[in-house]
Design a protein around this motif. Structure first.
Motif, short mmCIF file in Angstrom:
data_model
loop_
_atom_site.label_atom_id
_atom_site.label_comp_id
_atom_site.label_asym_id
_atom_site.label_seq_id
_atom_site.Cartn_x
_atom_site.Cartn_y
_atom_site.Cartn_z
N GLN A 185 0.83 -1.20 0.00
CA GLN A 185 0.00 0.00 0.00
C GLN A 185 0.87 1.25 0.00
O GLN A 185 1.85 1.36 0.72
N GLY A 186 0.52 2.22 -0.83
CA GLY A 186 1.27 3.47 -0.89
C GLY A 186 2.67 3.29 -1.42
O GLY A 186 3.58 4.00 -1.03
N ASP A 187 2.85 2.32 -2.30
CA ASP A 187 4.19 1.98 -2.78
C ASP A 187 4.52 2.73 -4.07
O ASP A 187 4.70 2.14 -5.12
N SER A 188 4.60 4.03 -4.00
CA SER A 188 4.84 4.82 -5.20
C SER A 188 6.32 4.95 -5.54
O SER A 188 6.67 5.27 -6.66
N VAL A 189 7.19 4.69 -4.55
CA VAL A 189 8.62 4.87 -4.80
C VAL A 189 9.41 3.57 -4.69
O VAL A 189 10.63 3.58 -4.82
N GLY A 190 8.74 2.48 -4.47
CA GLY A 190 9.44 1.20 -4.41
C GLY A 190 9.36 0.57 -3.04
O GLY A 190 9.56 1.23 -2.02
N CYS A 191 9.07 -0.74 -3.00
CA CYS A 191 8.86 -1.38 -1.70
C CYS A 191 10.17 -1.63 -0.98
O CYS A 191 10.16 -2.09 0.16
N LYS A 205 -5.52 -4.97 6.29
CA LYS A 205 -6.23 -4.15 5.31
C LYS A 205 -6.96 -4.99 4.28
O LYS A 205 -7.58 -4.44 3.36
N GLY A 206 -6.86 -6.31 4.40
CA GLY A 206 -7.58 -7.18 3.51
C GLY A 206 -6.94 -7.38 2.16
O GLY A 206 -7.58 -7.90 1.22
N VAL A 207 -5.67 -6.99 2.03
CA VAL A 207 -4.98 -7.10 0.75
C VAL A 207 -4.47 -8.52 0.52
O VAL A 207 -4.60 -9.08 -0.56
N GLY A 208 -3.87 -9.11 1.57
CA GLY A 208 -3.21 -10.39 1.41
C GLY A 208 -4.06 -11.57 1.84
O GLY A 208 -4.97 -11.44 2.66
N ASP A 209 -3.74 -12.72 1.28
CA ASP A 209 -4.36 -13.98 1.69
C ASP A 209 -3.54 -14.69 2.77
O ASP A 209 -4.06 -15.46 3.56
N VAL A 210 -2.21 -14.44 2.78
CA VAL A 210 -1.32 -15.06 3.75
C VAL A 210 -0.17 -14.11 4.04
O VAL A 210 0.28 -13.36 3.16
N ALA A 211 0.29 -14.10 5.29
CA ALA A 211 1.43 -13.27 5.69
C ALA A 211 2.50 -14.16 6.28
O ALA A 211 2.20 -15.02 7.12
N PHE A 212 3.73 -13.95 5.85
CA PHE A 212 4.87 -14.71 6.38
C PHE A 212 5.67 -13.80 7.29
O PHE A 212 6.22 -12.79 6.86
N ILE A 213 5.74 -14.16 8.57
CA ILE A 213 6.42 -13.34 9.56
C ILE A 213 7.31 -14.21 10.43
O ILE A 213 7.25 -15.43 10.39
N CYS A 214 8.15 -13.54 11.23
CA CYS A 214 9.04 -14.24 12.13
C CYS A 214 8.55 -14.05 13.56
O CYS A 214 8.39 -12.94 14.03
N GLN A 215 8.30 -15.15 14.24
CA GLN A 215 7.95 -15.10 15.66
C GLN A 215 9.16 -15.54 16.44
O GLN A 215 9.48 -16.71 16.56
N GLY A 216 9.90 -14.58 16.98
CA GLY A 216 11.15 -14.91 17.65
C GLY A 216 12.01 -13.68 17.80
O GLY A 216 11.54 -12.55 17.73
N GLY A 217 13.31 -13.91 17.96
CA GLY A 217 14.21 -12.83 18.30
C GLY A 217 15.00 -12.25 17.16
O GLY A 217 16.16 -11.91 17.34
N ILE A 218 14.43 -12.13 15.95
CA ILE A 218 15.13 -11.52 14.86
C ILE A 218 14.72 -10.07 14.73
O ILE A 218 13.57 -9.75 14.45
N PRO A 219 15.63 -9.10 14.98
CA PRO A 219 15.27 -7.69 14.93
C PRO A 219 14.70 -7.33 13.56
O PRO A 219 15.16 -7.81 12.53
#
Length: 221
Positions: A185-191, A205-219
Motif C-alpha cells: 500500500q502506498g508503494d509509489s517509490v518502491g517497496c 487491510k484485507g490485501v493479502g491472503d497469507v502473511a509470512f512473519i518471524c515469531q522470535g528474536g530476529i530484529p
C-alpha cells in the motif's frame, strides 16, 4: 551419500569425506575466508582449503566431491537439499540469539492450506530475512509447491513472482520484480524502502491472503 551439516541462522554445510580421503576440503568464497582457512590449515594437516566464487559454487563442488564443507547462511540450506545436489542435513548449530520461528498467518475463515497458495496474494515481513523469505520460500521450494531448482537459469525471485498472484515483500526491487511489490500500500517509490513490519498491516487491510512473519528474536521482523 553426501551429507549436509547446517544451522538455520549461521550454517555449516558439510559433506563427510569417504574413508579414502585423508583431508577435509573446506570450500571458501572470499579472500578473508581463505586467509582464515589457511591459518587453520597451518595448525592441522587434516584441512585443505578450496576457493570458489560463491556459495552455490561451493555446494556444486561438495556435490561433485571436490570439496567437503562450507560455511553458509540459512537461506542456502534448502538449495543444498534440492536436486541435483541432494545433500542431507544432520546437525544444526545453536545460535546465541533467539531462534526465528517462521509463521504463516491467514484469516480466521481461511479454507486453503499451504499446498493451495499458488495464485494467492502474499505479504512478507522482509526480503532475504528468515521469517519473511528464507524459511517460508525455502519450505515451499523444498516441498515442490513452488517449482524451482537451484540449477535453473531462472532466479528464485522470478519463480516466486510467477507463483503468487501478487505480493508485498519489503526490501525487494520493484524495478526488477514489480509483481512482488504490487500488493504494498502506498508503494509509489518502491517497496525496498518500506519497513519490515508491514506484513500484518497488509493482512489487516484485507490485501493479502497469507502473511509470512518471524515469531522470535530476529530484529526488524
Amino acid at each position: 551419500m553426501n551429507i549436509l551439516l547446517i544451522s538455520l541462522l549461521g550454517c555449516l554445510v558439510v559433506a563427510l569425506p569417504s574413508a579414502s580421503v585423508q583431508k577435509v576440503k573446506w570450500c571458501v568464497k572470499t579472500q578473508k575466508e581463505l586467509d582464515k582457512c589457511k591459518h587453520l590449515a597451518s595448525k592441522s594437516a587434516d584441512l585443505e582449503c578450496v576457493l570458489q566464487p560463491s556459495i552455490i559454487d561451493c555446494i556444486k563442488s561438495i556435490a561433485k566431491g571436490d570439496a567437503d564443507a562450507v560455511t553458509a547462511d540459512g537461506k542456502h540450506v534448502y538449495s543444498g537439499e534440492l536436486k541435483p545436489y541432494e545433500l542431507r542435513p544432520i546437525i544444526a548449530e545453536k545460535s546465541k540469539t533467539e531462534p526465528c520461528y517462521a509463521v504463516a498467518v491467514v484469516k480466521r475463515d481461511t479454507q486453503f492450506t499451504i499446498k493451495d497458495l499458488k495464485g494467492k496474494t502474499s505479504c512478507h515481513s522482509c526480503y532475504q530475512r528468515p521469517g519473511g523469505w528464507d524459511l517460508p520460500i525455502g519450505r515451499l521450494v523444498s516441498d515442490r509447491i513452488i517449482d524451482w531448482d537451484v540449477s535453473d537459469d531462472m532466479p528464485l525471485e522470478r519463480a516466486v513472482s510467477q507463483f503468487f498472484l501478487r505480493s508485498c515483500i519489503p526490501g525487494i526491487s520493484k524495478a526488477v520484480y514489480p509483481n512482488l511489490c504490487s500488493a504494498c500500500q502506498g508503494d509509489s517509490v518502491g517497496c525496498w524502502i518500506l519497513p519490515c513490519q508491514v506484513a500484518l498491516q497488509c493482512m489487516k487491510k484485507g490485501v493479502g491472503d497469507v502473511a509470512f512473519i518471524c515469531q522470535g528474536g530476529i530484529p526488524g521482523e
